[in-house]
Design a protein around this motif. Structure first.
Motif, PDB file in Angstrom:
ATOM      1  N   SER A  50       0.838  -1.198   0.000  1.00 10.37           N
ATOM      2  CA  SER A  50       0.000   0.000   0.000  1.00 10.37           C
ATOM      3  C   SER A  50       0.871   1.245   0.000  1.00 10.37           C
ATOM      4  CB  SER A  50      -0.924   0.010   1.227  1.00 10.37           C
ATOM      5  OG  SER A  50      -0.159   0.035   2.416  1.00 10.37           O
ATOM      6  N   ALA A  51       0.272   2.350  -0.417  1.00 13.99           N
ATOM      7  CA  ALA A  51       0.957   3.640  -0.435  1.00 13.99           C
ATOM      8  C   ALA A  51      -0.068   4.725  -0.122  1.00 13.99           C
ATOM      9  CB  ALA A  51       1.591   3.887  -1.795  1.00 13.99           C
ATOM     10  N   LYS A  53      -1.098   8.304  -0.927  1.00 13.59           N
ATOM     11  CA  LYS A  53      -0.899   9.352  -1.935  1.00 13.59           C
ATOM     12  C   LYS A  53      -1.788  10.570  -1.680  1.00 13.59           C
ATOM     13  CE  LYS A  53       1.696   6.721  -4.660  1.00 13.59           C
ATOM     14  NZ  LYS A  53       2.951   7.023  -5.271  1.00 13.59           N
ATOM     15  N   SER A  79      -2.883   3.817   5.496  1.00 18.85           N
ATOM     16  CA  SER A  79      -2.741   2.916   4.341  1.00 18.85           C
ATOM     17  C   SER A  79      -2.417   1.500   4.806  1.00 18.85           C
ATOM     18  CB  SER A  79      -1.687   3.428   3.361  1.00 18.85           C
ATOM     19  OG  SER A  79      -0.412   3.448   3.945  1.00 18.85           O
ATOM     20  N   THR A 106      -1.362  -3.377  -5.391  1.00 18.61           N
ATOM     21  CA  THR A 106      -0.938  -2.179  -4.664  1.00 18.61           C
ATOM     22  C   THR A 106      -2.155  -1.300  -4.431  1.00 18.61           C
ATOM     23  OG1 THR A 106       1.212  -2.256  -5.755  1.00 18.61           O
ATOM     24  CG2 THR A 106       0.625  -0.205  -4.651  1.00 18.61           C
ATOM     25  N   GLU A 108      -3.490   2.208  -3.349  1.00 20.92           N
ATOM     26  CA  GLU A 108      -3.056   3.598  -3.215  1.00 20.92           C
ATOM     27  C   GLU A 108      -4.179   4.410  -2.599  1.00 20.92           C
ATOM     28  OE1 GLU A 108      -1.682   5.105  -6.950  1.00 20.92           O
ATOM     29  OE2 GLU A 108       0.033   3.744  -7.010  1.00 20.92           O
ATOM     30  N   GLN A 110      -5.928   7.684  -1.891  1.00 15.07           N
ATOM     31  CA  GLN A 110      -5.915   8.978  -2.560  1.00 15.07           C
ATOM     32  C   GLN A 110      -6.685  10.064  -1.805  1.00 15.07           C
ATOM     33  OE1 GLN A 110      -7.263   7.769  -6.465  1.00 15.07           O
ATOM     34  NE2 GLN A 110      -5.151   7.452  -7.121  1.00 15.07           N
TER      35      GLN A 110
END
Length: 193
Positions: A50-51, A53, A79, A106, A108, A110
């Motif tokens: 995970s990220a 952003k 995340s 993945t 993300e 947002q």
């Protein structure tokens, strides 16, 4: 006159500090999806990461007339919380989460925001959640966008109860994880179809 000014400035500063300090700096977020359908996957492996952003690092914004907004962040790594909820769901569905798997997902993050807007005798809470899931395997790639929004009204004249706001946000995040787990495109990609 100078004496009154000298007393007024510290009292005003103390009053402003007291208003801002009423709210915590951060709250715990713990999204849990509803029960996922078991047996969808038959031991397929999946690498999950995970990220974050997001453009803002806060998750709650309290807006009151003629005052600067007060923002509250997440006490935990948001995340990572969503990644763990998704991993739990995929595991329940029969997938094995392994870092070296050829199928990679993945997540993300947002947007995650609850705007708390004060009315006359209540607070409106407007929630927006948006994530992107990227699935990759052997040069193939699909990208899916997921959005959730909700609006609720909570009673209260002085201050909103942030535990109710956090619970409502947890529900939206849990429903969004559920949307990902139920997505037929995601299931088909993980199956290798």
């Amino acid at each position: 006159m100078n004496r009154i000014k000298w007393l007024t400035i510290p009292l005003l500063a103390l009053g402003l500090t007291a208003c801002a300090s009423y709210y915590p700096i951060a709250v715990n977020v713990n999204p849990t999806p509803a029960n996922a359908d078991a047996g969808i996957y038959r031991g397929q492996t999946l690498a999950l990461s995970s990220a974050d952003k997001r453009s803002n690092d806060f998750i709650i914004q309290i807006e009151q007339k003629d005052k600067s907004p007060v923002v509250v962040g997440a006490a935990n790594n948001l995340s990572l919380q969503l990644e763990q909820a998704l991993a739990q769901g995929f595991s329940t569905q029969g997938a094995f989460i392994e870092q070296g798997a050829s199928t990679r997902a993945t997540l993300e993050l947002q947007e995650v925001l609850s705007r708390v807007i004060r009315g006359h005798i209540s607070y409106d809470v407007v929630q927006k959640v948006r994530v992107e899931l990227v699935l990759e395997r052997d040069g193939q790639r699909i990208t899916k966008q997921y959005r959730r929004s909700a609006q609720q009204e909570f009673p209260g004249r002085l201050h909103p109860e942030l535990d109710k706001v956090t619970d409502a946000l947890d529900r939206q995040l849990g429903l969004m994880v559920q949307d990902i787990l139920a997505d037929r495109d995601v299931q088909s990609f993980i199956h290798g179809n």
